[in-house]
Design a protein around this motif. Structure first.
Motif, mmCIF file in Angstrom:
data_model
loop_
_atom_site.group_PDB
_atom_site.id
_atom_site.type_symbol
_atom_site.label_atom_id
_atom_site.label_comp_id
_atom_site.label_asym_id
_atom_site.label_seq_id
_atom_site.Cartn_x
_atom_site.Cartn_y
_atom_site.Cartn_z
ATOM 1 N N ALA A 160 7.772 -45.859 33.391
ATOM 2 C CA ALA A 160 6.761 -44.889 33.834
ATOM 3 C C ALA A 160 7.417 -43.614 34.351
ATOM 4 C CB ALA A 160 5.882 -45.509 34.913
ATOM 5 N N ILE A 161 8.522 -43.771 35.103
ATOM 6 C CA ILE A 161 9.229 -42.598 35.637
ATOM 7 C C ILE A 161 9.902 -41.818 34.509
ATOM 8 C CG2 ILE A 161 11.204 -41.876 37.048
ATOM 9 C CD1 ILE A 161 10.486 -44.197 38.955
ATOM 10 N N ARG A 162 10.507 -42.535 33.584
ATOM 11 C CA ARG A 162 11.285 -41.875 32.524
ATOM 12 C C ARG A 162 10.409 -41.265 31.435
ATOM 13 N NH1 ARG A 162 16.459 -41.488 30.975
ATOM 14 N NH2 ARG A 162 16.945 -41.383 28.761
ATOM 15 N N TYR A 163 9.319 -41.969 31.080
ATOM 16 C CA TYR A 163 8.541 -41.536 29.922
ATOM 17 C C TYR A 163 7.115 -41.088 30.247
ATOM 18 C CZ TYR A 163 12.402 -43.807 27.507
ATOM 19 O OH TYR A 163 13.655 -44.175 27.083
ATOM 20 N N GLY A 164 6.713 -41.190 31.493
ATOM 21 C CA GLY A 164 5.392 -40.709 31.892
ATOM 22 C C GLY A 164 4.257 -41.409 31.173
ATOM 23 N N ALA A 165 3.316 -40.621 30.666
ATOM 24 C CA ALA A 165 2.117 -41.170 30.032
ATOM 25 C C ALA A 165 2.432 -41.963 28.765
ATOM 26 C CB ALA A 165 1.153 -40.035 29.702
ATOM 27 N N GLN A 166 3.598 -41.749 28.166
ATOM 28 C CA GLN A 166 3.970 -42.477 26.952
ATOM 29 C C GLN A 166 4.504 -43.879 27.252
ATOM 30 O OE1 GLN A 166 6.793 -39.568 25.292
ATOM 31 N NE2 GLN A 166 5.402 -39.370 23.545
ATOM 32 N N ALA A 167 4.722 -44.200 28.515
ATOM 33 C CA ALA A 167 5.339 -45.473 28.892
ATOM 34 C C ALA A 167 4.549 -46.676 28.379
ATOM 35 C CB ALA A 167 5.468 -45.551 30.413
ATOM 36 N N LYS A 168 3.223 -46.595 28.451
ATOM 37 C CA LYS A 168 2.392 -47.730 28.038
ATOM 38 C C LYS A 168 2.617 -48.065 26.570
ATOM 39 C CE LYS A 168 -2.334 -49.495 28.233
ATOM 40 N NZ LYS A 168 -3.738 -49.210 28.625
ATOM 41 N N GLN A 169 2.619 -47.046 25.700
ATOM 42 C CA GLN A 169 2.830 -47.282 24.266
ATOM 43 C C GLN A 169 4.241 -47.806 23.993
ATOM 44 O OE1 GLN A 169 1.460 -44.443 25.523
ATOM 45 N NE2 GLN A 169 -0.654 -44.844 24.861
ATOM 46 N N LEU A 170 5.232 -47.255 24.696
ATOM 47 C CA LEU A 170 6.612 -47.692 24.485
ATOM 48 C C LEU A 170 6.825 -49.139 24.941
ATOM 49 C CD1 LEU A 170 8.483 -44.455 25.623
ATOM 50 C CD2 LEU A 170 8.454 -45.406 23.304
ATOM 51 N N LEU A 171 6.215 -49.489 26.073
ATOM 52 C CA LEU A 171 6.334 -50.866 26.548
ATOM 53 C C LEU A 171 5.633 -51.840 25.614
ATOM 54 C CD1 LEU A 171 5.908 -50.360 30.382
ATOM 55 C CD2 LEU A 171 7.842 -51.498 29.284
ATOM 56 N N ALA A 172 4.460 -51.445 25.111
ATOM 57 C CA ALA A 172 3.739 -52.296 24.169
ATOM 58 C C ALA A 172 4.586 -52.571 22.927
ATOM 59 C CB ALA A 172 2.417 -51.645 23.774
ATOM 60 N N LYS A 173 5.392 -51.573 22.543
ATOM 61 C CA LYS A 173 6.218 -51.696 21.344
ATOM 62 C C LYS A 173 7.517 -52.459 21.599
ATOM 63 C CE LYS A 173 8.235 -48.850 17.649
ATOM 64 N NZ LYS A 173 8.417 -47.460 17.157
ATOM 65 N N TYR A 174 8.158 -52.191 22.748
ATOM 66 C CA TYR A 174 9.505 -52.722 22.959
ATOM 67 C C TYR A 174 9.614 -53.867 23.976
ATOM 68 C CZ TYR A 174 11.061 -48.621 20.356
ATOM 69 O OH TYR A 174 11.245 -47.678 19.375
ATOM 70 N N TYR A 175 8.649 -53.967 24.907
ATOM 71 C CA TYR A 175 8.820 -54.980 25.950
ATOM 72 C C TYR A 175 8.873 -56.410 25.407
ATOM 73 C CZ TYR A 175 8.620 -57.612 30.232
ATOM 74 O OH TYR A 175 8.928 -58.483 31.232
ATOM 75 N N PRO A 176 8.044 -56.770 24.401
ATOM 76 C CA PRO A 176 8.176 -58.141 23.877
ATOM 77 C C PRO A 176 9.601 -58.465 23.440
ATOM 78 C CG PRO A 176 6.179 -57.118 23.057
ATOM 79 C CD PRO A 176 6.944 -56.043 23.767
ATOM 80 N N TRP A 177 10.290 -57.483 22.844
ATOM 81 C CA TRP A 177 11.666 -57.701 22.397
ATOM 82 C C TRP A 177 12.624 -57.745 23.583
ATOM 83 C CZ3 TRP A 177 11.924 -59.477 17.748
ATOM 84 C CH2 TRP A 177 10.959 -59.089 16.808
ATOM 85 N N ILE A 178 12.363 -56.906 24.597
ATOM 86 C CA ILE A 178 13.199 -56.926 25.807
ATOM 87 C C ILE A 178 13.045 -58.280 26.513
ATOM 88 C CG2 ILE A 178 13.547 -55.914 28.100
ATOM 89 C CD1 ILE A 178 12.567 -53.241 26.896
ATOM 90 N N GLY A 179 11.790 -58.715 26.666
ATOM 91 C CA GLY A 179 11.524 -59.996 27.319
ATOM 92 C C GLY A 179 12.141 -61.165 26.565
ATOM 93 N N LEU A 180 12.001 -61.132 25.230
ATOM 94 C CA LEU A 180 12.563 -62.207 24.409
ATOM 95 C C LEU A 180 14.088 -62.206 24.493
ATOM 96 C CD1 LEU A 180 12.010 -64.468 22.380
ATOM 97 C CD2 LEU A 180 12.100 -62.762 20.547
ATOM 98 N N GLY A 181 14.688 -61.008 24.449
ATOM 99 C CA GLY A 181 16.138 -60.895 24.528
ATOM 100 C C GLY A 181 16.660 -61.431 25.854
ATOM 101 N N LEU A 182 15.969 -61.074 26.944
ATOM 102 C CA LEU A 182 16.383 -61.540 28.262
ATOM 103 C C LEU A 182 16.218 -63.056 28.374
ATOM 104 C CD1 LEU A 182 17.463 -60.456 30.948
ATOM 105 C CD2 LEU A 182 15.103 -60.357 31.751
ATOM 106 N N ALA A 183 15.109 -63.558 27.812
ATOM 107 C CA ALA A 183 14.868 -65.003 27.829
ATOM 108 C C ALA A 183 15.982 -65.750 27.088
ATOM 109 C CB ALA A 183 13.511 -65.316 27.199
ATOM 110 N N LEU A 184 16.370 -65.242 25.931
ATOM 111 C CA LEU A 184 17.447 -65.871 25.154
ATOM 112 C C LEU A 184 18.772 -65.806 25.907
ATOM 113 C CD1 LEU A 184 16.609 -64.588 21.557
ATOM 114 C CD2 LEU A 184 16.411 -66.935 22.411
ATOM 115 N N LEU A 185 19.005 -64.693 26.594
ATOM 116 C CA LEU A 185 20.240 -64.540 27.379
ATOM 117 C C LEU A 185 20.295 -65.572 28.503
ATOM 118 C CD1 LEU A 185 22.732 -62.648 27.606
ATOM 119 C CD2 LEU A 185 21.439 -61.326 29.268
ATOM 120 N N ILE A 186 19.164 -65.749 29.198
ATOM 121 C CA ILE A 186 19.096 -66.717 30.298
ATOM 122 C C ILE A 186 19.313 -68.138 29.779
ATOM 123 C CG2 ILE A 186 17.547 -67.780 31.995
ATOM 124 C CD1 ILE A 186 16.253 -64.990 32.315
#
Length: 204
Positions: free
Chosen positions: A157-183
């Motif tokens: 939200a701080i870095r991308y402002g109003a675009q944060a929601k769309q970026l998270l919708a696109k990338y967060y599933p992959w970030i979450g999955l990557g972190l889960a696999l790492l753990i």
């Protein structure tokens, strides 16, 4: 009837949004129990952080606290209700989640708490309660997972402002999955090394 319930939940959601940070806490708490609101804690976290970036950590802490308390409430209700709390989930889903909790213990709850919707997070909370998983370890896992998630949303939200929601919708599933696999990789590697160490001690 369903339309009336939806309208009531929407009005309740709007009321909490107007409350700002206290609304964020309330939405996070209710959304983690049995009350799915039209405005999620994630969306409100982004909205508030874009408006007041300097309060991001405070917002993340409030959202985490609300979510953790809501999860503990749901856990406690499920613990008292017993297996009947799982009746709305299919037997196959119940078995998969219980197998995950039995195999990976606290890590299964931590990983589940990191994942974004539509991941079936609540079935992990209910299963943990029904099978009397340690409340202390359960709470620690929820706090760790949710804090990471809300802090990441705040950063976007701080870095991308109003675009944060769309970026998270696109990338967060992959970030979450990557972190889960790492753990999980860390957990499996640790157990493997422990096993080798015990074998070496027995051979010695």
């Amino acid at each position: 009837m369903k339309l009336k319930i939806t309208d009531s939940l929407t009005r309740l959601s709007d009321f909490f949004i107007a409350l700002g940070p206290f609304g964020l806490f309330a939405v996070a708490l209710l959304d983690s129990t049995f009350v799915p609101l039209p405005s999620s804690a994630d969306a409100l976290m982004l909205l508030l952080t874009v408006a007041h970036p300097n309060l991001m950590i405070f917002y993340a802490a409030l959202a985490t606290a609300g979510s953790a308390i809501g999860c503990v409430i749901l856990y406690s209700i499920s613990r008292r209700a017993g297996s009947g709390a799982l009746r709305k989930f299919s037997p196959s889903k119940q078995k998969r989640v219980k197998d995950w909790i039995d195999r990976y213990d606290v890590l299964s709850v931590l990983v589940a708490s990191l994942m974004p919707p539509p991941f079936p997070f609540k079935v992990f909370v209910i299963t943990a309660g029904v099978f009397r998983f340690s409340l202390t370890r359960f709470t620690i896992a929820i706090i760790a997972g949710r804090m990471f998630r809300f802090l990441l949303e705040g950063y976007f939200a701080i870095r991308y402002g109003a675009q944060a929601k769309q970026l998270l919708a696109k990338y967060y599933p992959w970030i979450g999955l990557g972190l889960a696999l790492l753990i999980l990789t860390f957990f499996l590697t640790r157990n493997f090394l422990k096993g080798k160490s015990k074998l070496a001690e027995m051979d010695g």
